[in-house]
Design a protein around this motif. Sequence first.
Motif, mmCIF file in Angstrom:
data_model
loop_
_atom_site.group_PDB
_atom_site.id
_atom_site.type_symbol
_atom_site.label_atom_id
_atom_site.label_comp_id
_atom_site.label_asym_id
_atom_site.label_seq_id
_atom_site.Cartn_x
_atom_site.Cartn_y
_atom_site.Cartn_z
ATOM 1 N N LYS A 55 40.397 37.347 86.278
ATOM 2 C CA LYS A 55 38.991 37.765 86.195
ATOM 3 C C LYS A 55 38.190 37.179 87.359
ATOM 4 C CE LYS A 55 34.954 37.680 83.267
ATOM 5 N NZ LYS A 55 34.167 36.893 82.370
ATOM 6 N N ILE A 56 38.421 35.919 87.669
ATOM 7 C CA ILE A 56 37.729 35.270 88.787
ATOM 8 C C ILE A 56 38.102 35.937 90.107
ATOM 9 C CG2 ILE A 56 37.570 33.119 90.132
ATOM 10 C CD1 ILE A 56 37.782 31.639 87.410
ATOM 11 N N LEU A 57 39.379 36.219 90.294
ATOM 12 C CA LEU A 57 39.829 36.863 91.532
ATOM 13 C C LEU A 57 39.265 38.275 91.674
ATOM 14 C CD1 LEU A 57 43.540 35.633 91.571
ATOM 15 C CD2 LEU A 57 41.711 34.947 93.147
ATOM 16 N N ILE A 58 39.166 38.995 90.571
ATOM 17 C CA ILE A 58 38.621 40.357 90.607
ATOM 18 C C ILE A 58 37.121 40.330 90.857
ATOM 19 C CG2 ILE A 58 38.169 42.405 89.193
ATOM 20 C CD1 ILE A 58 40.942 41.759 87.838
ATOM 21 N N GLU A 59 36.398 39.471 90.139
ATOM 22 C CA GLU A 59 34.935 39.408 90.291
ATOM 23 C C GLU A 59 34.511 38.955 91.687
ATOM 24 O OE1 GLU A 59 33.577 36.998 87.012
ATOM 25 O OE2 GLU A 59 33.637 38.711 85.625
ATOM 26 N N SER A 60 35.346 38.161 92.344
ATOM 27 C CA SER A 60 35.034 37.711 93.704
ATOM 28 C C SER A 60 35.387 38.772 94.741
ATOM 29 C CB SER A 60 35.782 36.415 94.018
ATOM 30 O OG SER A 60 37.177 36.664 94.086
ATOM 31 N N GLY A 61 36.110 39.821 94.318
ATOM 32 C CA GLY A 61 36.512 40.872 95.239
ATOM 33 C C GLY A 61 37.796 40.579 95.983
ATOM 34 N N VAL A 62 38.470 39.508 95.634
ATOM 35 C CA VAL A 62 39.709 39.112 96.315
ATOM 36 C C VAL A 62 40.879 39.989 95.872
ATOM 37 C CG1 VAL A 62 41.368 37.222 96.592
ATOM 38 C CG2 VAL A 62 38.920 36.748 96.674
ATOM 39 N N VAL A 63 40.858 40.401 94.610
ATOM 40 C CA VAL A 63 41.945 41.190 94.029
ATOM 41 C C VAL A 63 41.360 42.450 93.394
ATOM 42 C CG1 VAL A 63 43.645 41.207 92.130
ATOM 43 C CG2 VAL A 63 43.482 39.226 93.631
ATOM 44 N N ASN A 64 42.098 43.537 93.494
ATOM 45 C CA ASN A 64 41.753 44.780 92.798
ATOM 46 C C ASN A 64 42.708 44.945 91.627
ATOM 47 O OD1 ASN A 64 39.687 45.614 94.552
ATOM 48 N ND2 ASN A 64 41.175 46.522 95.942
ATOM 49 N N ALA A 65 42.206 45.566 90.552
ATOM 50 C CA ALA A 65 43.034 45.840 89.378
ATOM 51 C C ALA A 65 42.931 47.318 89.043
ATOM 52 C CB ALA A 65 42.558 44.996 88.198
#
Length: 123
Positions: A55-65
């Motif tokens: 969730k942290i990685l997605i919200e920061s824009g680092v990872v896409n899901a």
Amino acid sequence: MDFQPSYKEFALIFKALSDETRLRVIDMLSCREMSACDILSNFTLSQSTLSYHMKILIESGVVNARREGLWTKYRINDETFTKLMDFLPELYKLKDKCICKQIKYCKAEAPEAPEEGKDVFGN
């Protein structure tokens, strides 16, 4: 660098990358897209702990899901990493559009401009 850096945006990215588990996930995702199950099999974490990190990685824009049936697939957000790689060199070196030129100093504390071809330390 043609854009004005968003320090808030980059602070969020650096915060997301400042955890060892999340860095390991990024390293794994640098190879290929992976499901949560694939990622989890390489850790001794609970599903809820991995979900927290993702969730942290997605919200920061680092990872896409993206959803694929019952699974969620994760991959690195190339656009974010491109912006980050453009930003890092601009963060530490002298440049034409340096924030240093916008900083106001007291006259007694104003730094001298470095000589041509030298940094602020005379190197």
